[in-house]
Write an enzyme that holds these catalytic residues in place. Structure first.
Site, PDB file in Angstrom:
ATOM      1  N   ASP A  43     -12.746 -32.441 -45.854  1.00 44.28           N
ATOM      2  CA  ASP A  43     -12.384 -32.652 -47.260  1.00 44.28           C
ATOM      3  C   ASP A  43     -13.069 -33.861 -47.877  1.00 44.28           C
ATOM      4  OD1 ASP A  43     -11.051 -31.621 -49.462  1.00 44.28           O
ATOM      5  OD2 ASP A  43      -9.406 -33.065 -49.277  1.00 44.28           O
ATOM      6  N   GLY A 478     -16.934 -12.948   1.272  1.00 40.94           N
ATOM      7  CA  GLY A 478     -15.730 -12.136   1.129  1.00 40.94           C
ATOM      8  C   GLY A 478     -14.506 -13.027   1.086  1.00 40.94           C
ATOM      9  N   SER A 482     -10.950 -11.638   5.316  1.00 43.09           N
ATOM     10  CA  SER A 482     -11.657 -10.359   5.215  1.00 43.09           C
ATOM     11  C   SER A 482     -12.309  -9.967   6.527  1.00 43.09           C
ATOM     12  CB  SER A 482     -12.719 -10.421   4.111  1.00 43.09           C
ATOM     13  OG  SER A 482     -13.698 -11.409   4.428  1.00 43.09           O
ATOM     14  N   SER A 552     -17.775 -18.291  -0.411  1.00 44.77           N
ATOM     15  CA  SER A 552     -18.780 -18.404  -1.497  1.00 44.77           C
ATOM     16  C   SER A 552     -18.398 -17.513  -2.672  1.00 44.77           C
ATOM     17  CB  SER A 552     -20.177 -18.072  -0.987  1.00 44.77           C
ATOM     18  OG  SER A 552     -20.230 -16.875  -0.254  1.00 44.77           O
TER      19      SER A 552
END
Length: 639
Positions: A43, A478, A482, A552
């Site tokens: 403004d 993975g 896993s 990773s």
């Protein structure tokens, strides 16, 4: 129908109109162009000022003016008078809130000069939009509301304007009509701003008291309301300020190569925009970073050959020799070439809602060069209000800091203070292709110049041949649980029986030594993978088959390691196990702790896992045994 006689009044009128148009176009074609921005706090009247400039320069068509008058009456913010801000605030959200959100570009012209003005947002959350507008500007009009004085955003925008290389600053103290055109108010604001400007390196600026709404000191006529002011009006200053167009022409020749122009076997030229200096046939030039030299034989444009081309012209340069030169190289004066380095210090403005992740690889674009780059943890963040240097581990949206940048190969650059074209860069997220940061290079790091590759007599191929194998990296990725480590162990055992030379890098084992100083934040995970990738590369150089077993979780880091190795030597093995299956195994009890909130940043629970999109090998542990998985991998490896 017969041709109209030359004495026909209609024909003569048309001819005069055509002549007037040609003269008008010729007059405007020869005018200089000034790019400037308006910035300041919310403004402060930026949009109103630009609307006034467009109105006073007769750049509003009758239908636009009628629509503006109707909108002004409907909005009713200016007591029935024209609300010039509505000319620029085009977004519905802008009109509803009475603020500028996006960068609005407008063109206008006077008898002396052409202008492109960018109306930039005042809100801190839109700082990145302001930087976008400032990046191509020659001048900045910093607006200050005379009732409020120098505010936080005034300081922020002044600092950013100076940071991106704007050297012409106009301090427009606006809304003077609301303080009774009081000279003491104006002088106090100028003194306050001068003190701050000196602290950030702004040595000169032009203060002007104005009223964007009433039009005081906007046009060439001085305002009767400010008899105490004897300086130029805003438009007069914009028309006469000396833009640094000749500076680039006085520097050494630089042309980033955009395109190798070879339409047939008889022609080969290098096309680009000359960013500084000049070039002509007979000049000796050097291709950077290769260092090859040659002589210019022709300088060509779409209108034919030139005797000489200068900064700002797009040309095709032909050379006497068949030198290796392609997009991203820089053609430069042979006796004064720019630097090349792969590490440098830079100022960085972060423009993404996702924080900077130190160690993550981003695309860095500088001129016509695109390379992979990693940003180290900031040296410090700059508080633009106090100019303090604050400790920081990352940069958040609109944060400004000083960082060290490492690229995957040397790039050609110059400090931003010497060359905007070769000193300014942007960062692009590799996954989303969104621009996440903008930076300016300060200097190359000394270690980039002092550390060189040592030539080794025994090559990586000889190391591998001695072991009678092809070196490679098997990268198992993975979820936790896993089966990565189990399968990797089985693969190594089978390869060992085959008299293959291997080494297994396991995620847990590495964290006991090499990476014992790293935690599990996103930044630490990235650094963990970077270090392992470097070790794996060195082992592959020794001719080994390297087997790694790491979660990773991020594609960008797996791609980073892939890029470290020759093509075909990185084999990504995705051990694809559903989260529910991996969690049911939970051999180490990690999922249970993560679910209980006792283990933060655990992949699959409160930290994402980005599955490989096209791995070389995919193992479905719900459909095959460990033995079968190992055999599948070895068959792929020893095929």
């Amino acid at each position: 129908m017969a041709d109209a006689p030359v004495t026909d009044p209609v024909y003569q009128t048309d001819a005069l109109i055509a002549e007037d148009i040609d003269a008008y176009l010729a007059q405007h074609q020869n005018k200089t162009l000034l790019r400037f921005i308006t910035c300041g706090s919310v403004d402060d009247g930026k949009s109103t000022l630009i609307g006034r400039l467009l109105y006073d320069s007769k750049m509003i068509f009758e239908d636009q003016l009628a629509a503006l008058e109707a909108d002004s009456k409907r909005v009713g913010t200016q007591g029935g008078e024209i609300d010039f801000a509505l000319l620029v605030d085009g977004l519905t959200a802008e009109r509803e809130q009475g603020i500028t959100i996006d960068v609005a570009y407008r063109f206008f012209a006077t008898e002396k000069r052409k202008f492109i003005v960018a109306d930039t947002p005042g809100h801190e959350q839109y700082t990145r939009n302001m930087v976008t507008g400032a990046s191509t500007a020659d001048l900045a009009v910093i607006l200050i509301d005379a009732r409020k004085g120098v505010l936080t955003q005034t300081r922020r925008h002044s600092f950013l304007a100076h940071l991106v290389g704007i050297r012409h600053i106009v301090l427009a103290v606006n809304k003077m009509d609301l303080v009774g055109y009081d000279q003491a108010t104006f002088d106090a604001i100028v003194a306050d701003y001068r003190q701050f400007a000196a602290e950030i390196g702004i040595t000169a600026f032009t203060p002007i008291p104005i009223s964007g709404f009433k039009g005081d000191n906007i046009t060439t006529a001085p305002s009767a309301n400010t008899p105490w002011y004897t300086g130029p009006s805003l438009i007069h200053h914009l028309e006469t300020v000396e833009v640094d167009t000749t500076t680039a022409q006085g520097l050494a020749f630089r042309m980033p190569v955009q395109w190798v122009n070879r339409p047939n076997l008889d022609f080969r030229g290098f096309s680009g925009l000359i960013t500084s200096g000049s070039v002509k046939p007979g000049d000796a030039v050097r291709i950077v970073p290769s260092g090859k030299t040659s002589t210019v034989t022709r300088v060509i444009t779409m209108n034919g050959d030139l005797d000489e081309a200068v900064a700002g012209e797009a040309v095709t340069v032909c050379l006497a020799d068949e030198v290796d030169c392609s997009r991203g190289d820089v053609m430069a004066a042979a006796g004064d070439p720019p630097e090349s380095a792969d590490q440098f210090e830079a100022n960085l403005i972060w423009m993404s809602e996702q924080d900077l992740i130190p160690g993550r690889a981003y695309w860095l674009k500088l001129a016509t060069q695109t390379v992979s780059a990693t940003i180290h943890q900031p040296k410090y963040e700059i508080d633009v209000n106090s100019l303090e240097h604050l400790a920081a581990k990352t940069l958040k949206l609109n944060g400004i800091g000083v960082v060290e940048v490492t690229t995957d190969k040397p790039i050609t650059f110059e400090p931003y203070a010497a060359s905007k074209a070769l000193g300014g860069f942007i960062l692009i997220d590799k996954l989303t292709n969104a621009t996440v940061g903008a930076g300016t290079i300060n200097f190359s790091l000394r270690r980039a110049q002092n550390v060189h590759w040592q030539a080794l007599e025994i090559t990586r191929e000889q190391h591998a041949a001695m072991k009678n194998q092809q070196a490679c990296v098997l990268w198992f990725t993975g979820l936790s649980g896993s089966g990565k480590s189990t399968i990797a162990n089985m693969v190594e055992k089978k390869l060992h029986r085959m008299n293959r030379h291997t080494f297994l890098l396991d995620g847990d084992n590495v964290r006991h030594g090499l990476n014992k100083d790293l935690g599990f934040t996103e930044a630490d995970r990235i650094e963990n993978i970077r270090r392992v990738g470097e070790v794996a590369r060195l082992m592959a150089d020794a001719g080994l088959i390297v087997i790694t077993a790491f979660i990773s979780p991020f594609r960008a880091e797996r791609d980073m390691v892939r890029a470290m190795l020759p093509e075909g030597e990185f084999l990504e093995v995705h051990v694809d196990t559903p989260l529910a299956v991996a969690e049911a195994r939970d051999v180490k009890g990690l999922y249970k702790k993560a679910r209980a909130g006792q283990l933060k940043n655990f992949t699959g629970i409160d930290s994402p896992y980005e599955e490989p999109e096209s791995p070389e090998i995919r193992i479905d542990t719900t459909a095959m045994t460990v033995e079968q998985a190992a055999d599948l991998i070895i068959d792929r490896l020893i095929k």
